[in-house]
Design an enzyme around this catalytic site. Structure first.
Site, PDB file in Angstrom:
ATOM      1  N   ARG A 106      36.892  52.481  75.528  1.00  0.00           N
ATOM      2  CA  ARG A 106      36.596  51.258  74.793  1.00  0.00           C
ATOM      3  C   ARG A 106      37.419  51.220  73.529  1.00  0.00           C
ATOM      4  O   ARG A 106      37.363  52.144  72.728  1.00  0.00           O
ATOM      5  CB  ARG A 106      35.108  51.295  74.404  1.00  0.00           C
ATOM      6  CG  ARG A 106      34.346  50.160  74.923  1.00  0.00           C
ATOM      7  CD  ARG A 106      32.902  50.233  74.638  1.00  0.00           C
ATOM      8  NE  ARG A 106      32.414  50.947  73.480  1.00  0.00           N
ATOM      9  CZ  ARG A 106      31.274  50.657  72.888  1.00  0.00           C
ATOM     10  NH1 ARG A 106      30.553  49.658  73.322  1.00  0.00           N
ATOM     11  NH2 ARG A 106      30.852  51.363  71.879  1.00  0.00           N
ATOM     12  N   THR A 110      38.030  46.135  69.283  1.00  0.00           N
ATOM     13  CA  THR A 110      37.659  44.959  70.093  1.00  0.00           C
ATOM     14  C   THR A 110      36.471  45.244  71.003  1.00  0.00           C
ATOM     15  O   THR A 110      35.850  44.312  71.520  1.00  0.00           O
ATOM     16  CB  THR A 110      38.835  44.535  71.002  1.00  0.00           C
ATOM     17  OG1 THR A 110      39.077  45.600  71.939  1.00  0.00           O
ATOM     18  CG2 THR A 110      40.104  44.281  70.203  1.00  0.00           C
ATOM     19  N   ASP A 202      27.066  58.935  71.369  1.00  0.00           N
ATOM     20  CA  ASP A 202      28.262  58.833  72.222  1.00  0.00           C
ATOM     21  C   ASP A 202      28.129  59.811  73.394  1.00  0.00           C
ATOM     22  O   ASP A 202      28.197  61.032  73.214  1.00  0.00           O
ATOM     23  CB  ASP A 202      29.510  59.162  71.383  1.00  0.00           C
ATOM     24  CG  ASP A 202      30.781  58.873  72.164  1.00  0.00           C
ATOM     25  OD1 ASP A 202      30.941  59.420  73.280  1.00  0.00           O
ATOM     26  OD2 ASP A 202      31.622  58.095  71.677  1.00  0.00           O
ATOM     27  N   ASP A 205      31.120  62.319  74.052  1.00  0.00           N
ATOM     28  CA  ASP A 205      31.190  63.372  73.036  1.00  0.00           C
ATOM     29  C   ASP A 205      30.066  64.388  73.220  1.00  0.00           C
ATOM     30  O   ASP A 205      30.262  65.586  73.037  1.00  0.00           O
ATOM     31  CB  ASP A 205      31.103  62.767  71.628  1.00  0.00           C
ATOM     32  CG  ASP A 205      32.418  62.133  71.196  1.00  0.00           C
ATOM     33  OD1 ASP A 205      33.451  62.434  71.826  1.00  0.00           O
ATOM     34  OD2 ASP A 205      32.406  61.333  70.248  1.00  0.00           O
TER      35      ASP A 205
HETATM   36  C1  PRP Z   1      31.494  54.892  76.814  1.00  0.00           C
HETATM   37  C2  PRP Z   1      30.588  54.955  78.016  1.00  0.00           C
HETATM   38  C3  PRP Z   1      31.015  53.755  78.808  1.00  0.00           C
HETATM   39  C4  PRP Z   1      31.357  52.762  77.730  1.00  0.00           C
HETATM   40  C5  PRP Z   1      30.225  51.798  77.611  1.00  0.00           C
HETATM   41  O1  PRP Z   1      32.754  55.366  77.113  1.00  0.00           O
HETATM   42  O2  PRP Z   1      30.696  56.164  78.727  1.00  0.00           O
HETATM   43  O3  PRP Z   1      32.126  53.986  79.655  1.00  0.00           O
HETATM   44  O4  PRP Z   1      31.507  53.495  76.522  1.00  0.00           O
HETATM   45  O5  PRP Z   1      30.557  50.803  76.717  1.00  0.00           O
HETATM   46  P1  PRP Z   1      30.756  49.271  77.168  1.00  0.00           P
HETATM   47  O6  PRP Z   1      29.625  48.948  78.091  1.00  0.00           O
HETATM   48  O7  PRP Z   1      30.692  48.549  75.868  1.00  0.00           O
HETATM   49  O8  PRP Z   1      32.081  49.169  77.834  1.00  0.00           O
HETATM   50  P2  PRP Z   1      33.897  55.501  76.014  1.00  0.00           P
HETATM   51  O9  PRP Z   1      34.695  54.261  75.947  1.00  0.00           O
HETATM   52  O10 PRP Z   1      33.273  55.973  74.719  1.00  0.00           O
HETATM   53  O11 PRP Z   1      34.842  56.596  76.631  1.00  0.00           O
HETATM   54  P3  PRP Z   1      34.535  58.133  76.957  1.00  0.00           P
HETATM   55  O12 PRP Z   1      33.578  58.174  78.112  1.00  0.00           O
HETATM   56  O13 PRP Z   1      35.887  58.628  77.327  1.00  0.00           O
HETATM   57  O14 PRP Z   1      33.984  58.786  75.728  1.00  0.00           O
HETATM   58  N1  URA Z   2      29.158  54.341  74.635  1.00  0.00           N
HETATM   59  C1  URA Z   2      28.377  55.406  74.340  1.00  0.00           C
HETATM   60  O1  URA Z   2      28.727  56.550  74.675  1.00  0.00           O
HETATM   61  N2  URA Z   2      27.243  55.190  73.663  1.00  0.00           N
HETATM   62  C2  URA Z   2      26.838  53.968  73.302  1.00  0.00           C
HETATM   63  O2  URA Z   2      25.748  53.832  72.694  1.00  0.00           O
HETATM   64  C3  URA Z   2      27.661  52.867  73.625  1.00  0.00           C
HETATM   65  C4  URA Z   2      28.819  53.080  74.289  1.00  0.00           C
END
Ligand code: PRP
Ligand code: URA
Length: 211
Positions: A106, A110, A202, A205
């Site tokens: 994400r 944005t 997160d 993380d």
């Molecule tokens: C997180 C989560 C989803 C996304 C959800 O991933 O695991 O994929 O955010 O958010 P959305 O519904 O607003 O799209 P992130 O983008 O943090 O990537 P990561 O899993 O690599 O940490």
């Molecule tokens: N992605 C995450 O990992 N946590 C949230 O709360 C939203 C998006």
């Protein structure tokens, strides 16, 4: 919100395990293990409607009519990174499923998803697909993943999230009304940074220890 599309899995074991995930003091090892356990329990529920057929076998005692899985084969598609944490739990129950990967992150400004990887089984269009990602926040990532799969010809898709936000459910119902959503909790809202409230922080993380 079209709540018919959302299956909230209120099983006591799932809810208890989710409470541990939510605590800020839960460490990486326990967090990762529990994500896997919840994924396995969610998989059990989300596969309730799989088709079966009757076959005849012989037990050590007598002939018997038994039921085995029939219908389309399955694929599990985690959204990277955090979705990876759910894959092993799912494979415990459906070990012959193939696994595809969709890499999205994400954009912090944005909040829109950015694609960086996509590798799917070559016969993906012949399979029922379970997309896994612990968090459904704005719904941008899940909606993009469903879009990729539909472009590849997939017709039957379910989304499995540990926590969903109303905003994400709304977006999926609007952009992909045919897709069923399974989650362990439907939380209150998103905060100004697009994080689910109360959520668990997160997910990526916390699974991989990157913060
Ligand atoms: C997180 C989560 C989803 C996304 C959800 O991933 O695991 O994929 O955010 O958010 P959305 O519904 O607003 O799209 P992130 O983008 O943090 O990537 P990561 O899993 O690599 O940490
Ligand atoms: N992605 C995450 O990992 N946590 C949230 O709360 C939203 C998006």
């Amino acid at each position: 919100m079209d709540t018919e599309k959302v299956h909230i899995l209120n099983h006591p074991l799932i809810q208890h395990k989710l409470s541990i995930l939510r605590k800020e003091t839960t460490g990486v090892k326990e967090f990762r293990e529990i994500v896997g356990e919840i994924a396995m329990l969610m998989c059990y529920d989300a596969t309730r409607d799989l088709q079966t057929k009757e076959i005849k076998i012989k037990t050590p005692v007598a002939n018997a009519k038994v039921r085995v899985l029939a219908g389309k084969k399955l694929a599990i598609v985690p959204i990277l990174r955090a979705g990876l944490g759910m894959v092993d739990g799912m494979l415990n129950l459906i070990p012959s499923a193939k696994v595809g990967h969709i890499g999205l992150y994400r954009d912090p400004q944005t909040l829109e998803p950015v694609e960086y990887y996509c590798k799917l089984p070559p016969d993906i269009e012949e399979r029922d697909v379970l997309v896994v990602d612990p968090m459904l926040a704005t719904g941008g990532s899940a909606s993009a993943a469903v879009g990729f799969l539909k472009k590849r010809g997939v017709t039957h898709i379910k989304l499995l999230h540990i926590i969903a936000a109303p905003e994400g459910v709304e977006r999926l119902s609007r952009e992909h009304p045919d897709v069923q959503i399974y989650c362990a909790a439907l939380d209150e809202k998103l905060n100004d940074h697009g994080y689910i409230v109360p959520g668990l922080g997160d997910a990526g993380d916390r699974i991989f220890g990157t913060k």
